[in-house]
Design a protein around this motif. Structure first.
Motif, PDB file in Angstrom:
ATOM      1  N   ARG A  62      10.410   1.720  -5.152  1.00 49.97           N
ATOM      2  CA  ARG A  62       9.651   0.496  -5.080  1.00 49.97           C
ATOM      3  C   ARG A  62       8.166   0.799  -5.203  1.00 49.97           C
ATOM      4  NH1 ARG A  62      11.035  -4.253  -3.491  1.00 49.97           N
ATOM      5  NH2 ARG A  62       9.028  -4.509  -2.456  1.00 49.97           N
ATOM      6  N   GLY A  63       7.416  -0.242  -5.640  1.00 51.72           N
ATOM      7  CA  GLY A  63       5.992  -0.043  -5.872  1.00 51.72           C
ATOM      8  C   GLY A  63       5.226   0.406  -4.651  1.00 51.72           C
ATOM      9  N   THR A  64       5.604  -0.120  -3.478  1.00 51.70           N
ATOM     10  CA  THR A  64       4.880   0.225  -2.247  1.00 51.70           C
ATOM     11  C   THR A  64       5.613   1.248  -1.405  1.00 51.70           C
ATOM     12  OG1 THR A  64       5.950  -1.671  -1.171  1.00 51.70           O
ATOM     13  CG2 THR A  64       3.774  -2.026  -2.125  1.00 51.70           C
ATOM     14  N   GLN A  65       6.770   1.739  -1.877  1.00 49.88           N
ATOM     15  CA  GLN A  65       7.586   2.634  -1.058  1.00 49.88           C
ATOM     16  C   GLN A  65       6.870   3.943  -0.762  1.00 49.88           C
ATOM     17  OE1 GLN A  65      11.485   3.130  -2.628  1.00 49.88           O
ATOM     18  NE2 GLN A  65      12.118   4.656  -1.119  1.00 49.88           N
ATOM     19  N   LEU A 125      -1.303  -5.601  -6.141  1.00 54.12           N
ATOM     20  CA  LEU A 125      -1.368  -6.707  -5.191  1.00 54.12           C
ATOM     21  C   LEU A 125      -1.647  -6.210  -3.780  1.00 54.12           C
ATOM     22  CD1 LEU A 125      -1.006  -9.719  -4.561  1.00 54.12           C
ATOM     23  CD2 LEU A 125       1.452  -9.292  -4.339  1.00 54.12           C
ATOM     24  N   VAL A 126      -0.967  -5.141  -3.379  1.00 56.55           N
ATOM     25  CA  VAL A 126      -1.189  -4.585  -2.042  1.00 56.55           C
ATOM     26  C   VAL A 126      -2.627  -4.095  -1.897  1.00 56.55           C
ATOM     27  CG1 VAL A 126      -0.531  -2.729  -0.462  1.00 56.55           C
ATOM     28  CG2 VAL A 126       1.224  -3.985  -1.696  1.00 56.55           C
ATOM     29  N   ALA A 167      -6.928   5.782  -4.494  1.00 60.42           N
ATOM     30  CA  ALA A 167      -5.499   5.731  -4.175  1.00 60.42           C
ATOM     31  C   ALA A 167      -4.746   4.856  -5.170  1.00 60.42           C
ATOM     32  CB  ALA A 167      -5.305   5.204  -2.754  1.00 60.42           C
ATOM     33  N   ARG A 168      -5.361   3.788  -5.613  1.00 64.49           N
ATOM     34  CA  ARG A 168      -4.736   2.909  -6.609  1.00 64.49           C
ATOM     35  C   ARG A 168      -4.516   3.650  -7.920  1.00 64.49           C
ATOM     36  NH1 ARG A 168      -7.614  -0.391 -10.218  1.00 64.49           N
ATOM     37  NH2 ARG A 168      -6.423  -2.111 -11.122  1.00 64.49           N
ATOM     38  N   LEU A 169      -5.521   4.385  -8.371  1.00 63.02           N
ATOM     39  CA  LEU A 169      -5.380   5.150  -9.605  1.00 63.02           C
ATOM     40  C   LEU A 169      -4.296   6.223  -9.486  1.00 63.02           C
ATOM     41  CD1 LEU A 169      -9.136   5.654 -10.543  1.00 63.02           C
ATOM     42  CD2 LEU A 169      -7.509   4.149 -11.682  1.00 63.02           C
ATOM     43  N   GLY A 222       6.199  -4.058 -13.198  1.00 69.31           N
ATOM     44  CA  GLY A 222       6.456  -4.664 -11.893  1.00 69.31           C
ATOM     45  C   GLY A 222       5.969  -3.793 -10.752  1.00 69.31           C
ATOM     46  N   LYS A 223       6.205  -2.485 -10.851  1.00 73.57           N
ATOM     47  CA  LYS A 223       5.772  -1.573  -9.791  1.00 73.57           C
ATOM     48  C   LYS A 223       4.253  -1.499  -9.713  1.00 73.57           C
ATOM     49  CE  LYS A 223       9.912   1.335  -9.884  1.00 73.57           C
ATOM     50  NZ  LYS A 223      10.723   0.406 -10.662  1.00 73.57           N
TER      51      LYS A 223
END
Length: 315
Positions: free
Chosen positions: A8-11, A230-231, A283-285, A223-224
């Motif tokens: 998952r994207g935030t996992q 978004l987070v 962290a996003r990158l 999607g991920k």
């Protein structure tokens, strides 16, 4: 992570944050290139602002803006309108050369700085600052276009709703809200493309046009990345709220904390907010790069299986 495992994207976001925290050189590089541009830009803006105020000081004093108060809003509106009329010509004259200069400077520094940060994270990534500089310049141009479009839309709304003998304030407010949300949504879509394209230049060794085209055709990876984006947006909003709270904490003690100590406190809070924002940007990158690598590992076995050796049946 295993190639066949769905993530998952935030996992793994917590692990990504921990990884970035354990490598302070990433944040140091991010802060360094931002202030390499930010410090001279702030000094230049301060110099031009002080010059404009010095030239227009007498005219501004005649508008009564120094006596502005919210207790008489109608008179305050007239004061603000008169002050804007005085400041608009010199500000527009300075903006004609200052904004393009800052846009080009930001594009150059951010393109090279972002390339250095990503290469510091992964030594296998190439140094290709020129495509990143051009993409950053395109992003700044698109951002400027969105501001111009928003201003023109608000101007149209004012002419449409407020030009009658009885201005329709309700209609004007509704138009402003709808137009602002629409333009914000459009910019969110455009900024997404310009955020992913520089990474694809380095990760897939693509050109400028190819990376822009590829950024909207990432399949299930999109999607991920949207989830992580978004987070991170929510985290940045939380940082803004925290900065506002900490900025307001000295107010109950204004009798003993005022003047220079108060300004020093606000400066410290601002610098801490900027450093935290830069950390989450890094962290996003890194999260985007990690998910691209996982997605690449998952897609390669499928490609190998689909292109496997053919079995020829003899009759």
């Amino acid at each position: 992570m295993a190639a066949g495992k769905t993530v998952r994207g935030t996992q793994s976001l917590v692990h990504t944050l921990a990884d970035c925290w354990s490598r302070p050189s990433l944040l140091a590089l991010e802060i360094a290139w931002r202030w390499l541009f930010g410090a001279p830009a702030l000094l230049l803006l301060y110099y031009e602002g002080a010059h404009i105020l010095a030239v227009t000081a007498t005219q501004l004093e005649s508008t009564g803006i120094e006596q502005f108060t919210l207790q008489d809003p109608m008179r305050g509106v007239v004061m603000v309108a008169d002050a804007i009329a005085v400041l608009k010509p010199p500000v527009m004259h300075a903006a004609m050369w200052l904004l393009p200069l800052l846009a080009v400077g930001w594009s150059i520094v951010s393109g090279m700085g972002r390339n250095l940060v990503l290469r510091r994270y992964d030594q296998t990534l190439p140094m290709r600052p020129l495509p990143l500089v051009i993409l950053q310049l395109l992003r700044i141009s698109a951002l400027g276009g969105s501001f111009i479009g928003w201003f023109l839309a608000i101007h149209w709304a004012a002419n449409y709703a407020l030009s009658e003998a009885e201005p329709n304030l309700v209609l004007y407010c509704a138009l402003v809200i709808c137009l602002s949300l629409g333009i914000f949504t459009l910019w969110a879509l455009l900024s997404w493309i310009f955020s992913i394209a520089p990474l694809l230049v380095l990760l897939e060794n693509r050109g400028i046009a190819g990376s822009l085209y590829r950024s909207v055709r990432l399949g299930p990876l999109t999607g991920k990345l949207v989830e992580v984006n978004l987070v991170m947006g929510i985290i940045k909003l939380a940082l803004i709220v925290l900065a506002m709270v900490f900025s307001a904490t000295p107010l109950p003690f204004e009798s003993v904390m005022q003047g220079a100590p108060l300004y020093i406190w606000w400066t410290i809070v601002t610098l801490l907010y900027l450093a935290a924002s830069d950390f989450f940007q890094v962290a996003r990158l890194v999260a985007f790069v990690k998910f691209w690598q996982i997605w690449k590992m998952q897609s390669e076995p499928l490609s190998a299986a689909s292109n496997g050796p053919r079995v020829i049946h003899r009759t």
